[in-house]
Write a protein that holds these residues in place. Sequence first.
Motif, PDB file in Angstrom:
ATOM      1  N   TYR A   1       0.745  -1.252   0.047  1.00 41.31           N
ATOM      2  CA  TYR A   1       0.183  -0.159   0.016  1.00 41.31           C
ATOM      3  C   TYR A   1       0.967   1.283  -0.025  1.00 41.31           C
TER       4      TYR A   1
ATOM      5  N   TYR B   1       2.253  -0.741   7.458  1.00 42.80           N
ATOM      6  CA  TYR B   1       2.276  -1.958   7.966  1.00 42.80           C
ATOM      7  C   TYR B   1       3.763  -2.407   8.028  1.00 42.80           C
TER       8      TYR B   1
ATOM      9  N   TYR C   1       4.329  -5.093  10.580  1.00 43.26           N
ATOM     10  CA  TYR C   1       3.910  -6.386  10.347  1.00 43.26           C
ATOM     11  C   TYR C   1       4.344  -7.050   9.190  1.00 43.26           C
TER      12      TYR C   1
ATOM     13  N   LYS D   1       5.579  -9.558   6.204  1.00 41.51           N
ATOM     14  CA  LYS D   1       5.673 -10.984   6.326  1.00 41.51           C
ATOM     15  C   LYS D   1       7.029 -11.535   6.125  1.00 41.51           C
TER      16      LYS D   1
ATOM     17  N   ARG E   1       5.831 -18.321  12.176  1.00 34.46           N
ATOM     18  CA  ARG E   1       4.391 -18.237  11.954  1.00 34.46           C
ATOM     19  C   ARG E   1       3.983 -18.163  10.580  1.00 34.46           C
ATOM     20  N   ILE E   2       4.524 -17.071   9.913  1.00 36.30           N
ATOM     21  CA  ILE E   2       4.307 -17.009   8.524  1.00 36.30           C
ATOM     22  C   ILE E   2       4.316 -18.221   7.437  1.00 36.30           C
TER      23      ILE E   2
ATOM     24  N   GLN F   1       1.384 -20.440   8.138  1.00 33.00           N
ATOM     25  CA  GLN F   1      -0.001 -19.894   7.649  1.00 33.00           C
ATOM     26  C   GLN F   1       0.004 -19.987   5.984  1.00 33.00           C
TER      27      GLN F   1
ATOM     28  N   GLY G   1      -2.888 -14.426  -0.855  1.00 26.87           N
ATOM     29  CA  GLY G   1      -2.759 -14.583   0.637  1.00 26.87           C
ATOM     30  C   GLY G   1      -3.332 -13.177   1.422  1.00 26.87           C
ATOM     31  N   LEU G   2      -3.906 -12.308   0.832  1.00 18.88           N
ATOM     32  CA  LEU G   2      -4.520 -11.303   1.470  1.00 18.88           C
ATOM     33  C   LEU G   2      -5.493 -11.605   2.770  1.00 18.88           C
TER      34      LEU G   2
ATOM     35  N   LEU H   1     -10.398  -0.711  -0.861  1.00 16.85           N
ATOM     36  CA  LEU H   1      -9.288  -0.609  -1.969  1.00 16.85           C
ATOM     37  C   LEU H   1      -9.404   0.077  -2.977  1.00 16.85           C
TER      38      LEU H   1
ATOM     39  N   GLY I   1      -8.343  -3.494  10.364  1.00 16.62           N
ATOM     40  CA  GLY I   1      -7.213  -3.576   9.426  1.00 16.62           C
ATOM     41  C   GLY I   1      -5.963  -4.043   9.974  1.00 16.62           C
ATOM     42  N   ALA I   2      -5.425  -3.041  11.014  1.00 16.14           N
ATOM     43  CA  ALA I   2      -4.212  -3.155  11.498  1.00 16.14           C
ATOM     44  C   ALA I   2      -4.282  -4.127  12.320  1.00 16.14           C
TER      45      ALA I   2
ATOM     46  N   LEU J   1      -5.630  -7.243  12.009  1.00 16.69           N
ATOM     47  CA  LEU J   1      -5.464  -8.383  11.581  1.00 16.69           C
ATOM     48  C   LEU J   1      -4.167  -8.447  10.726  1.00 16.69           C
ATOM     49  N   ALA J   2      -3.593  -7.094  10.174  1.00 13.65           N
ATOM     50  CA  ALA J   2      -2.389  -7.052   9.860  1.00 13.65           C
ATOM     51  C   ALA J   2      -1.250  -7.633  10.817  1.00 13.65           C
ATOM     52  N   ARG J   3      -1.562  -7.456  12.177  1.00 15.05           N
ATOM     53  CA  ARG J   3      -0.649  -7.922  13.056  1.00 15.05           C
ATOM     54  C   ARG J   3      -0.447  -9.323  12.949  1.00 15.05           C
ATOM     55  N   ARG J   4      -1.631 -10.021  12.552  1.00 13.92           N
ATOM     56  CA  ARG J   4      -1.592 -11.557  12.605  1.00 13.92           C
ATOM     57  C   ARG J   4      -1.650 -11.949  11.161  1.00 13.92           C
ATOM     58  N   GLY J   5      -0.909 -11.213  10.178  1.00 16.67           N
ATOM     59  CA  GLY J   5      -0.551 -11.934   9.111  1.00 16.67           C
ATOM     60  C   GLY J   5      -1.369 -11.702   7.722  1.00 16.67           C
ATOM     61  N   GLN J   6      -2.789 -10.880   8.032  1.00 12.50           N
ATOM     62  CA  GLN J   6      -3.614 -10.550   6.944  1.00 12.50           C
ATOM     63  C   GLN J   6      -3.455  -9.116   6.852  1.00 12.50           C
ATOM     64  N   LEU J   7      -2.597  -8.612   5.680  1.00 14.25           N
ATOM     65  CA  LEU J   7      -2.444  -7.272   5.583  1.00 14.25           C
ATOM     66  C   LEU J   7      -3.558  -6.618   4.576  1.00 14.25           C
ATOM     67  N   LEU J   8      -4.645  -6.494   5.388  1.00 21.28           N
ATOM     68  CA  LEU J   8      -5.859  -5.612   4.614  1.00 21.28           C
ATOM     69  C   LEU J   8      -5.425  -4.387   4.291  1.00 21.28           C
ATOM     70  N   PRO J   9      -5.960  -3.565   3.311  1.00 19.58           N
ATOM     71  CA  PRO J   9      -5.586  -2.326   3.280  1.00 19.58           C
ATOM     72  C   PRO J   9      -6.088  -1.315   4.356  1.00 19.58           C
TER      73      PRO J   9
END
Lengths: 865, 279
Positions: free
Chosen positions: A475, A480, A483, A485, A505-506, A509, A753-754, A780, B93-94, B96-104
Amino acid sequence: MTIETKLTPGTNAATGHPSPRRRPLPPLPHVFLDWFQSKGWAPRDHQLELLQRSLDGQSNLLIAPTGAGKTLAGFLPALIDLYQRPKWKPGQPHRGVHTLYISPLKALAVDIKRNLETPVEEMHLPVEVETRTGDTPSHRRQRQKLNPPDILLTTPEQLALLIANKDADRFFSDLRYVIFDELHSLVTSKRGHLLSLGLARLRSLRPQMQSIGLSATVANPVDLQRWLVGQNVGDARVDHAAGLITVEGGAKPQISILDTAERLPWSGHSARHAVGEIYQTIKSARTAILFVNTRSQAEFLFQNLWRINEDNLPIALHHGSLDVGQRRKVEAAMARNALRAVVATSTLDLGIDWGDVDLVLHIGAPKGASRLAQRIGRANHRMDEPSRAVLVPANRFEVMECKAALDANYLGHQDTPPMRPGALDVLCQHILGMAVAGPFREDDLFEEVVSAAPYCELDWDTFKRCLHFVATGGYALKTYERYAKIKRVENSDSAVGEWRLTHPRIAQQYRLNAGTIYEAPAMTVRLLRFVKRDGKGIAATRGGRSLGKLEEYFLEQMVYGDTFMFAGQIVRFEGIRENEAIVTPTVSKDPMVPIYAGSKFPLTTYLAEHIRAMMADPESWHELPLQVSQWLTIQTRKSVMPKVDQLLVETFPRGDKFYLVVYSFEGRLAHQSLGMLLTKRLERARARPTGFVATDYCICVWGLDDMGALLQAGKLSLAVLFDEDMLGDDLEVWMEDSFMLKRTFRQCALIAGLIEKNHPGKEKSGRQVTVSTDLVYDVLREHEPDHILLQATREDAATGLLDIHRLGDLLARIKGQIIHKNLKEVSPLAVPIMLEIGRETVVGEANETLLAEAAENLISEAMTV
Amino acid sequence: MSDSPTPYRWSLKARQKSKRVLGESKTLTLDDNLFMAQLQIQLPVPDLFAAASYRGTCIHAVNGEELVTDCSGIVYWPTHQMVLVADLHLEKGASLARRGQLLPPYDTMTTLRRLKHSLDKWHPKSVIALGDSFHDVEASRRLPAQARDSLNEMMRGRQWVWITGNHDPEPPENLGGEVFDELRIDRLILRHEPQRDGDAGELAGHLHPKARLMRRGRSVRRSCFAASTTRMILPSFGAYTGGLNVFDPAFDGLFDARNFHALMRGDEQVYRIAAADLS
C-alpha cells in the motif's frame, strides 16, 4: 532445439508393420525386453523414441490418444535409469526423489501407482513407488521427507508445498525426471501457473533435470513444448521448447447424432424428449457412459432413465457433488464391468481406465470440439478399434452445435482454450512460498520466475510490486512496515540484500493456505429416514447417510418442505443443522426446486464459427434433421438469415414489451458482458430497457420503448450501439461495480494470501473476525485503484468471467456488418431465447427493485416527506 | 432552545475508569441529575417529519420509542437528537495485519468518514457507540493521528458515550467521552451484547445482523437492523465487518419466531421486510 516426430499407430512394432526410422532406436535392457515378450507385446515406436531422446538429455512432449501406452512411455526412461544406477549401500545417505510424477487428479495418481507396480514387481526392479496427496497421513509424509521414494506420484498442490521447504534441496537432490500427466488440462488454469513456477524452482535446484509432458491432442502443441522448458535463458535466438512426439489417433470414431422421432424442443438442456431413445441406445451397448454438462442435468437424466428402466439395467450416477464413498463404489463397479451405463459430468473426463466402455452418449451441447473428442475417447481404450459415440442435442441450436462438433471431430480440429499470461495473485503466493523455502535475492527469484513460460513476459516493475505486496500489502500508506511478512535483510558480504521471513508463524500460515483451488462453501447433505421437530426446528438426531455436498448458496435458498433431486433421488429439505443440510425421502415425483448450478462451459469460438457458416449456407441444411431445416427455412421467410460475417439484430413487440434480439454466437460469458453494456447504452439513449437474458447463441434485451421504431427513425443507431468504444469507459464504469469483479477479487485475495481460507471446523465461529471481501474491495478501490491485486482482478475478469477479449473480437468483426430487421412479431430464430426469459437468471437486474417489491414501506413512506 | 434538563426519567449504570479491573464487570450508579447536567439533553425537535433527512429512512418504534433507521446504518432518536451506532471496529485492518492478513490500511478512515457524513446529516447533540467501537484493546492507542483528529472533531460540542463491548472492554485512551457498560434512557436500554432474558426496550449491536431476500430465484443479501417492538439490533458500521444472517442460531431467543422485521439497508433507502419473507 525442437524435434518433431509424427508416428502413426500403423507403424507400430506391436502390429508388425514396418516403420521408417530416422535412426536406430535404443536397445532395451534384456529385463525389459523379456518383460514385454512375456506380455506378448513389443515396445512401441513412440516409447522407444521418447527413451532415446531422454537419454540424449532432452525434455519432451508426447501427444497421444488414450490407449497408446502413453503412461508407460513416460515412465520407461525413469524405470531404465533406476534399474541401471548403482545400488544404494547401507551407510550412504538416503537418496532423493529420482522421478516426480504430477497429475491433475488425486485418483489418477493412485491409479497410476497401481499400474506401475505391475511392471516393477514383475521385473523385480529395485524401485520404490509412493503417492503423496492431500489424503496421505502425516506420519507417512514425515517419513517420505526423511527417506524419499524413488518415484513420487503427486499433485500440483503438493509440489508447491514440497518446494516451499528448507529441505527441498536435499529432497530433490537426485531428481532426474518430472512427468506431467494430462498436461493439456493443467496449463490453462491458475493451477498450471503455480505449477509452472514450481517447475522453474525444480530447474533451479537441478538444472540437469528433464521434463516429460503427456497430453491429449491440443490446438497449439508449441505452447506446451515451451511450458516444459526454461524461457529467457541462454541464447535469445534459440526457440526454447521441448521436443515433440505425436502419435496419430487410432481408428476414426463412429459418431452419429441421435435423429429423434420426437418433437425437438425449442429450448432447455434436459433432452427429456429423447429419454426413451437414449434408453434403447443404452440397451444396444455393453457399457455406456452418458456425458452431460451440469450436475443438475445428470440428476435429471438419471431420474428419468430409472423411471422407464423396465429391464432393471444397472445404471449409475457419478458427479462431483456426490459423496466420495458413493463415487468410489460406482468406479469400482465400472471397473468390474458390473454396470450397463453411468451418467456422468466432467468428473469422468480424465484419464482413469474404467473398464470396457463401448459407447459414449453425449447429451446436450458439446461446447467444444476438443472437449467432445476427449469424452468420446473414453469409449474403448484399445486405440486400433473405433470408439462409438452418439450425440443427443437437447434443442434446435444444439443440433447445429452437435453437427459442427461432429464435423470438427472428423476433421480433427482442436479448440482447446488458449494459454494466458501467468496470474499475478499466483505469483504473490509463490513468492511467499519461496521465502518459506529460504532467504532469496530478488533478482535471482525474478530470473527464475521469468524462466517459467506463463511468466516469460513479466516485467521487473510488476514483479517488485508483487514482492512488496507479499511483504507489507504493497500500500502507498506505509503503516504495515512493522507487520511485514518478509523483510529485506542487508548482507555485509553481498551488495544485494536477502528477503527473509519475519516469523516462523508465516510459514505455517502459508502451508495452510497454499493452492489455487477455492470452491464455493459447501454443506454436507444428510439423509434421515424421518425427522423429529421441536418448536425451533429439527430436534437433535443422529445417524443418517451422507449423500454428498452441495453449495451453501443453493441450500440457503430452500425452505422447509421444498423437494429437489440429489444423488439420484428426490428428497425433501427439512432444514439446516450444525452446518449440515438435513433431508428425508419423499414420494413426490416432481421436484419443486429443479436447478442447482454446475460448471457451464461457454461455446468455443471455433464451433460458433461453424454454426454461423452452417446457418448462412442453405445448401447444407439438408444434412440437418427435418425439424431444424424447416425451422431455418421459415426464418428466411419471416425474417432474414444473416450471412457468415453479418450480425443480425431483430426487433419486435410482444405483450406490453418491446424486444431486441442479437444473434452474435460468442458464448454465454461474452454475451452476459455484452448484454450489460448494451442495456447501459440503451438506457443512455433513453430507450428504457428493463432487462436482458443471454445464452450461448444470442442476447435478448427488452424494454418499455419501441426500439425497432427508434432504430428506423434514426433516433437510435446500431453502429453507435455496437461501437468498439463500448469497451472503453463504459466497460470501466460497469466493471468497477460488477458483482462478478467482486467475486473474482475474492478469489484473487485468497490466492494472493490477503485473506485466509476458512478451514473446516473453524468457519462460522469467528464471525467478528471474518472479513467481508466485498467491503475490502470497495475500500481498496476507493483508496488505491491501481493496487496490484485490483490489477490482477481486472485481468482475471477480462479473460475469465467477462470474456472481454472475445467480445472485442466480435465488435471488430461486425463493424459495418450489422443488419436490422424490424418485425411485427417474434421470429422463429428468436423463439428459443424468448423461452429462456424467466428461466435463465436475468443478469444485473436491480437488486434494489427486488427489495422495494418486498418492502412494507408504505407506512413509512406515508409518514416521510 | 432551552438549556434546562429534560423532564424524562433517567437511570443508568455507569462505570468509573479507575475502578475498572479487566474481566470484572463492576457497575456504579451515578446521580441521575448530575449525569443529566453533563448530557445537557435538548428537547425533541418540534416537527418530527419536516426535515428532508428523513427521506428513505424507516421509523420503527421499540418499546414505544420512535427511532429513525438510516441507510448508513445508524439510528437517530429524535426525542433526544441522538445518534446511535454499533460495531465501528476501528483499526480492524491493523489488528488483522498484526496476525498476517495485510488488508488495506484504510478502514478506520473510511469508517470515520462515513460516520462524519451521518453526523453532518443529523446534527445530533449526542452520539452513543454501542460497543466494539475499537477492534482490540490497543486500537485506541494505535489510532493514527489523522483518525484521532477526525474523531476529536466529531466529538467536539457533543455528548459522546462509549458503551463497552467484548472487543473493547477497556475505555479508549486519551479520547474523552463517557464510558458505560450499559445505559438506560427513557424506555430503552442500550448495551453491546443483546441479552435473551433482558428487559423490553433493548438496543444492541454485537451480532452484525444481515438478511437475505429471495425473489424469483434471485437473492439479495444486505446488512440490516433486526427489530421487533421490544428490541432492535443495529447493523455493524465498521468498514470491514462481515455479517451474520438473522436466522443464525446466535439470534435464537432474541426474537419471537418470525415475528420481527429486517430493516435492510439499500443504497439510498432502508427497506422494511417482514421476517416471514426472508430466508
